[in-house]
Design an enzyme around this catalytic site. Structure first.
Site, PDB file in Angstrom:
ATOM      1  N   LYS A   1      47.028  49.409  37.004  1.00 10.79           N
ATOM      2  CA  LYS A   1      47.493  48.020  36.973  1.00 10.79           C
ATOM      3  C   LYS A   1      46.517  47.105  36.228  1.00 10.79           C
ATOM      4  O   LYS A   1      46.915  46.081  35.687  1.00 10.79           O
ATOM      5  CB  LYS A   1      47.673  47.537  38.413  1.00 10.79           C
ATOM      6  CG  LYS A   1      48.305  46.176  38.553  1.00 10.79           C
ATOM      7  CD  LYS A   1      48.478  45.848  40.016  1.00 10.79           C
ATOM      8  CE  LYS A   1      49.049  44.465  40.234  1.00 10.79           C
ATOM      9  NZ  LYS A   1      49.193  44.199  41.681  1.00 10.79           N
TER      10      LYS A   1
ATOM     11  N   ASP B   1      43.824  36.076  48.976  1.00 11.68           N
ATOM     12  CA  ASP B   1      44.072  37.516  48.919  1.00 11.68           C
ATOM     13  C   ASP B   1      42.745  38.215  48.629  1.00 11.68           C
ATOM     14  O   ASP B   1      42.226  38.138  47.517  1.00 11.68           O
ATOM     15  CB  ASP B   1      45.107  37.799  47.819  1.00 11.68           C
ATOM     16  CG  ASP B   1      45.484  39.282  47.736  1.00 11.68           C
ATOM     17  OD1 ASP B   1      44.800  40.122  48.335  1.00 11.68           O
ATOM     18  OD2 ASP B   1      46.474  39.587  47.042  1.00 11.68           O
TER      19      ASP B   1
ATOM     20  N   GLU C   1      52.740  37.572  43.599  1.00 15.84           N
ATOM     21  CA  GLU C   1      52.266  38.098  44.890  1.00 15.84           C
ATOM     22  C   GLU C   1      51.996  36.997  45.931  1.00 15.84           C
ATOM     23  O   GLU C   1      52.416  37.147  47.085  1.00 15.84           O
ATOM     24  CB  GLU C   1      51.033  38.981  44.667  1.00 15.84           C
ATOM     25  CG  GLU C   1      51.415  40.312  44.009  1.00 15.84           C
ATOM     26  CD  GLU C   1      50.256  41.053  43.367  1.00 15.84           C
ATOM     27  OE1 GLU C   1      49.100  40.598  43.509  1.00 15.84           O
ATOM     28  OE2 GLU C   1      50.497  42.079  42.716  1.00 15.84           O
TER      29      GLU C   1
END
Ligand SMILES: *[C@@H]1O[C@H](CO)[C@@H](O)[C@H](O)[C@H]1NC(C)=O
Ligand SMILES: *[C@@H]1O[C@H](CO)[C@@H](O)[C@H](O)[C@H]1NC(C)=O
Ligand SMILES: *[C@@H]1O[C@H](CO)[C@@H](O)[C@H](O)[C@H]1NC(C)=O
Ligand SMILES: *[C@@H]1O[C@H](CO)[C@@H](O)[C@H](O)[C@H]1NC(C)=O
Ligand SMILES: CC(=O)N[C@H]1CO[C@H](CO)[C@@H](O)[C@@H]1O
Length: 444
Positions: free
Chosen positions: A100, A225, A203
């Site tokens: 990713k 996060d 996200e």
């Protein structure tokens, strides 16, 4: 003529009514759209069940709700997830992870070289794009989107097995900072896995939805996060039921690995004091690393944890003088009690670094911290009690932590998938306004 029309009208009305009434007695339809969280280190898939209104994060045969984002190549097969990790120890050069970080991204030659130095597998530069060079019974390259597609295919199969339906449609999440090209390549990966992507969702927005914040009256939502290696902070604005990313900042070199590393250093020093030499054997360090990692997780729930590891310390000196022959020294037992307080002291300066990007998004969003309505914590490292307290104290209010921080994103994506699949009670079709002009501030 008009009689005929009104008769046709009645028939249509009757059919509608029959359909509507019939629906109440039929078993609830199965989800047709899956929600995918393609993470850097773990992936998950979820669905929204129209009947019950519940989100189900799909587990594999062994009950695990996420798969490692790794793909391994052998002469005979391509393996993804847990199977790939099992192979990674024996064949690290042919196991690709972290794809990713490369997907859809154009790199400067030097930056790509620096990146590839961090991995046991070979990353090559194809005109600015990363590709992975693998060597089984022949040598070949694969793209990051191919790696992603194998993970997505594995998750699609998990969902199909669980639901016993053919799945062709999905919603997928990406980091808020992904540009259009990175989003396109993520979609391409899903297409390679036989999935049509109905929507790409950020996200942090997904995490906010996991808490139902799209349904309640809030304006400003801050999402923190903190994963294994990176911190992402996003400030979201909700306007008329739609989320808009107002500011983002982060630190791409801060996460759970760093906290474990501090514990490892501590354990190494203790062993040095006790045995007169720091552990230097690869296997010793590996075992210590695993033990402190387990202790770190344990300290989230318990006030103290014990690290207990057999070390074969002296072996190195002996094998050197004996020309590398296996001189099995009797192992010594290393034991250390680690209290939560000690863990917090060892990491306090790192924990404090979390606040820098928080302050940046507030400044960029021109918002006072008192104006933040909800704080959402995502990522495994936000389980650490000190981090929850730090953020809670900074804002003077409790962060929202009731959803498993490792599954918050997939939960939100599954809700969005339910909306796109038309099974949401309110037929909202979109929940996010894209912000194409936003840049992320990075600390590190
Ligand atoms: C490599 O092995 C696979 C399966 O074992 C075989 O299908 C393939 O032809 C082999 N390739 C080469 C170049 O030997
Ligand atoms: C390499 O990339 C540049 C811009 O990213 C493009 O203009 C060029 O055509 C590419 N060259 C090849 C050989 O693909
Ligand atoms: C992304 O895909 C869309 C639609 O396929 C296309 O119009 C657009 O040019 C692509 N953008 C980039 C940066 O690749
Ligand atoms: C965690 O640590 C406590 C205290 O040291 C111990 O009793 C418990 O068994 C440990 N649990 C796990 C899962 O390691
Ligand atoms: C601290 C806390 O749990 N805050 C909120 C979390 O999100 C829900 C909305 O779904 C709120 O009702 C809670 O008060």
């Amino acid at each position: 003529m008009s009689g005929e029309i009104s008769m046709i009208g009645s028939v249509i009305l009757a059919l509608f009514l029959a359909g509507y009434l019939g629906q109440q007695y039929l078993p609830p339809p199965k989800p047709k759209v899956i929600g995918l969280d393609l993470g850097t280190t773990f992936c998950s898939v979820g669905v929204f069940h129209p009947g019950s209104g519940d989100v189900e994060v799909i587990a594999d045969e062994e009950g695990r709700k996420s798969i490692p984002s790794a793909v391994s190549f052998t002469a005979a097969a391509v393996l993804a997830g847990h199977e790939a990790v099992e192979l990674a120890d024996g064949d690290p050069q042919n196991t690709v992870y972290d794809a990713k970080r490369f997907i859809g991204k154009i790199f400067e030659a030097e930056a790509l070289e620096q990146e590839s130095a961090r991995y046991p597998f070979k990353v090559i530069n194809n005109n600015g794009s990363a590709e992975f060079l693998l060597s089984t019974n022949h040598t070949f390259t694969v793209t990051p989107e191919f790696i992603a597609s194998r993970l997505l295919l594995t998750m699609r199969k998990m969902a199909e097995r669980r639901l016993d339906v053919h799945i062709q449609k999905a919603v997928i999440s990406v980091p808020a900072e992904f540009d259009e090209r990175q989003r396109n390549f993520t979609v391409r990966a899903a297409n390679l896995a036989g999935l049509e992507i109905l929507r790409v969702i950020n996200e942090p927005t997904a995490a906010a939805m996991a808490y139902g914040l799209h349904k309640v009256d809030v304006f400003n939502v801050l999402v923190v996060d903190l994963g294994g290696g990176t911190l992402d902070v996003s400030l979201l604005n909700k306007q008329g039921g739609m989320f808009f990313t107002r500011a983002m900042a982060g630190n791409n070199k801060l996460g759970g690995q760093d906290f474990s590393q501090r514990l490892l250093q501590y354990a190494m020093e203790r062993a040095h004091q006790e045995f007169g030499a720091p552990p230097a054997l690869k296997e010793d360090i590996h075992r210590l690393r695993q033990a402190v990692e387990a202790a770190k997780l344990n300290l989230t729930l318990h006030p103290s944890a014990t690290v207990r590891v057999p070390l074969s310390l002296g072996a190195r000196d002996r094998s050197e003088s004996a020309g590398g022959a296996a001189a099995a020294a009797a192992p010594v037992l290393f034991q250390a009690v680690i209290t939560r307080q000690l863990f917090e002291e060892l990491n306090e300066d790192l924990f404090q670094k979390i606040l820098a990007p928080v302050e940046t998004v507030l400044a960029e969003g021109r918002l006072d911290k008192a104006d933040v309505d909800e704080i959402v914590l995502v990522g495994g490292s936000t389980r650490i009690p000190r981090i929850r307290r730090l953020i809670g104290e900074y804002f003077g209010k409790e962060p929202n932590t009731s959803v498993d921080p490792d599954l918050a994103v997939v939960t939100g994506v599954a809700i969005q998938a339910g909306i796109m699949g038309g099974s949401w009670p309110l037929q909202v079709s979109a929940i996010e306004i894209p912000n194409r002009h936003l840049r992320k501030t990075n600390f590190s």
